[in-house]
Design an enzyme around this catalytic site. Structure first.
Site, PDB file in Angstrom:
ATOM      1  N   ASP A 186     -10.720  16.545  -9.830  1.00  0.00           N
ATOM      2  CA  ASP A 186      -9.586  17.353  -9.800  1.00  0.00           C
ATOM      3  C   ASP A 186     -10.028  18.582  -8.623  1.00  0.00           C
ATOM      4  O   ASP A 186     -10.827  19.321  -8.995  1.00  0.00           O
ATOM      5  CB  ASP A 186      -9.038  17.701 -10.948  1.00  0.00           C
ATOM      6  CG  ASP A 186      -7.650  18.275 -10.548  1.00  0.00           C
ATOM      7  OD1 ASP A 186      -7.361  19.023  -9.404  1.00  0.00           O
ATOM      8  OD2 ASP A 186      -6.604  18.624 -11.578  1.00  0.00           O
ATOM      9  N   SER A 235       0.817  20.342 -14.175  1.00  0.00           N
ATOM     10  CA  SER A 235       0.359  21.059 -13.109  1.00  0.00           C
ATOM     11  C   SER A 235       0.888  22.507 -13.141  1.00  0.00           C
ATOM     12  O   SER A 235       0.897  23.210 -13.988  1.00  0.00           O
ATOM     13  CB  SER A 235       0.518  20.314 -11.673  1.00  0.00           C
ATOM     14  OG  SER A 235       0.091  21.155 -10.559  1.00  0.00           O
ATOM     15  N   HIS A 250      -6.203  15.154  -9.230  1.00  0.00           N
ATOM     16  CA  HIS A 250      -5.061  16.009  -9.683  1.00  0.00           C
ATOM     17  C   HIS A 250      -3.829  15.195 -10.403  1.00  0.00           C
ATOM     18  O   HIS A 250      -2.903  15.651 -11.024  1.00  0.00           O
ATOM     19  CB  HIS A 250      -4.602  17.016  -8.720  1.00  0.00           C
ATOM     20  CG  HIS A 250      -3.739  18.314  -9.574  1.00  0.00           C
ATOM     21  ND1 HIS A 250      -4.414  18.954 -10.271  1.00  0.00           N
ATOM     22  CD2 HIS A 250      -2.471  18.667  -9.327  1.00  0.00           C
ATOM     23  CE1 HIS A 250      -3.387  20.019 -10.831  1.00  0.00           C
ATOM     24  NE2 HIS A 250      -2.246  19.827 -10.131  1.00  0.00           N
TER      25      HIS A 250
END
Lengths: 201, 323
Positions: free
Chosen positions: A152, A102, A183
């Site tokens: 996501d 991320s 995610h």
């Protein structure tokens, strides 16, 4: 930068640079290193930016809206930190493979967008396009693994594809791995990254 | 790519007839367009401005007949300035407000300029600002047929006030995405909290946003007497398209290109939830009406014209014809 360095059993193996997601810290991804390359040395870094107490690697203006000025600055800060760390811990500066999730994957991608020979390879779990309208340095055959979720909400499949093709255009060998999830980082994805690592290093 | 200043501001009223009366007869603005809200054609959208509704002079109202009163609070556009030429004009207005029983304060200094705060019949917060010492974006030309002497007339929109709990995210978007800059040594204290001053383009009263910090205020509940959005000026469609690409690149959720017929737009919300618009300077309000008769009849953009009959049947008649 606040960090952990763990010396590996195999000095010839690439050093894993671990970069956590928003709100994580340098301990978060240590288990990943064990799954990907148990013999490698590990340099795990904490992001220098705090967003309401949550560590990050660079500022954002809103959800998904990056502070590009800060991103450029923090990318340089991290690159400099890698140079210093290689010096301090006596590992080969040219043997660093980043593993980011991320926000950590975004700063890893940003390293590739800004500097030639900054990494030997990169595993990017759920990265976004760090910035647009820039010319990338030559990435000459650099192996990059991108893991993404088709559902996501933070990073759309279009964005993943854009990042992949931008890196490819700059010369990288990109492998895209898709999960039908959001995610979160799944065990499947980590296993795929681990397979990819064994194949490439 | 630079935003030139304030383009227009759109507010909410529950009473179109009284709204027309107040803004044309008391405030001496010209009703430059009587049309419908393109997103809900059952209600009026009224545009007031200078003699031709030049960009930067437009104050617009959506009529929402059953709207509850606006509950003031944070994450809102909390004040709209209207520019006048000089301090003498403020004295004229103070007397005028007294004569017409308009709620108003005394003349006082805000951000180094003389100002006169007042409210319309629905508690819409407005502030006359004197351009006595102003430099930067030029104002418009008041309509000579207005009931207010031309030299005292309103020449455009002045600083727009945003009230938020935490100014930082809004400030960052203004500066890093929209190209505004902090105005040097201009911050000041308001009755509600500290105000930070930002400007764009040539600067001055026509190109400022003031952010007021109110950490403990509950959020606004929008209603009549509140403000819906503020728009900033871009040169033309080509420039707007560049902005759309730019806003898309930052990943700010946005409306994409919107055809408004009198101008072209892009809408997005800044992180505190206030709605911003970017709008082109042209084509303007005399594209479908003769300049001499702006606002006298219901104007509809060509794509709504085929529905005129149904649209007019739903609207309460509003006589804006000048005898």
């Amino acid at each position: 930068m606040k960090h952990i360095f763990q010396e590996g059993t195999n000095k010839k193996a690439p050093v894993l640079l671990l970069l956590h997601g928003t709100g994580g810290d340098e301990n978060d991804l240590l288990p990943l290193a064990q799954m990907i390359a148990p013999e490698s040395s590990v340099l795990s870094v904490r992001g220098n930016v705090s967003e309401g107490g949550m560590p990050r690697f660079f500022r954002r203006l809103a959800e998904g809206v990056f502070d590009e000025e800060d991103l450029v600055k923090r990318t340089k800060e991290l690159a400099d930190f890698l140079d210093e760390s290689a010096e301090n811990y006596g590992f080969d500066r040219n043997q660093i493979v980043a593993v980011g999730y991320s926000n950590g994957a975004n700063i890893a991608a940003s390293l590739l967008y800004h500097y030639e020979d900054v990494l030997k390879g990169a595993i990017l779990h759920h990265p976004m396009v760090p910035l647009r309208n820039v010319t990338l340095p030559s990435l000459k055959e650099l192996p990059v693994f991108i893991g993404a979720g088709k559902q996501d909400p933070i990073c759309s499949p279009e964005e993943t594809k854009e990042l992949g093709s931008t890196l490819k255009t700059a010369g990288a060998n990109v492998e895209l791995f898709w999960e039908n999830t959001g995610h979160q980082l799944t065990k499947n994805e980590v296993e795929a990254a681990s397979e990819w690592f064994k194949k490439n290093f | 790519m630079e935003l030139k200043g304030i383009h227009h501001l759109s507010a909410l009223t529950a009473n179109a007839a009284k709204n027309v009366e107040f803004y044309t007869e008391v405030m001496g603005m010209r009703l430059v367009k009587k049309t419908v809200n393109q997103d809900d054609v059952s209600v009026y959208h009224l545009f007031y401005g200078d003699e031709r509704g030049n960009p930067g002079t437009e104050l617009t109202f959506f009529e929402i007949p059953m709207a509850a009163p606006n509950h003031r609070g944070a994450s809102s556009i909390s004040g709209t300035s209207l520019r006048v030429k000089n301090d003498e004009a403020l004295d004229y207005w103070k007397k005028r407000f007294e004569a017409y029983d308009v709620e108003h304060e005394d003349i006082r200094v805000r951000a180094g300029r003389n100002t006169l705060a007042f409210e319309d019949f629905e508690g819409q917060r407005l502030i006359l600002v004197s351009d006595e010492t102003n430099t930067g974006v030029t104002g418009g030309v008041p309509w000579e047929e207005a009931p207010v002497p031309q030299e005292y007339g309103i020449i455009g929109l002045g600083p727009i006030y945003l009230t938020v709990r935490d100014p930082d995210p809004t400030a960052q978007i203004l500066m890093k995405v929209m190209g505004f800059r902090r105005k040097e040594n201009a911050d000041y204290t308001t009755d509600d909290g500290e105000a930070l001053v930002f400007e764009t383009g040539e600067g001055g009263t026509g190109a400022e946003v003031h952010i007021v910090k109110t950490p403990d205020l509950p959020f606004e509940r929008q209603g009549r007497g509140g403000v819906h959005h503020v728009a900033f000026r871009v040169d033309d469609e080509e420039e707007l398209k560049k902005w759309i690409t730019h806003i898309n690149d930052t990943r700010l959720p946005n409306s994409g290109f919107v055809e408004r017929y009198y101008f072209r737009s892009l809408y997005f919300r800044e992180p505190n939830g206030i709605l911003f618009e970017l709008a082109t300077d042209g084509p303007g309000f005399d594209t479908d009406e003769d300049l001499a008769h702006l606002g006298e009849s219901l104007a509809l953009p060509p794509y709504l014209e085929p529905q005129r009959e149904q649209i007019e049947a739903k609207l309460k008649p509003l006589d804006t014809k000048r005898s």
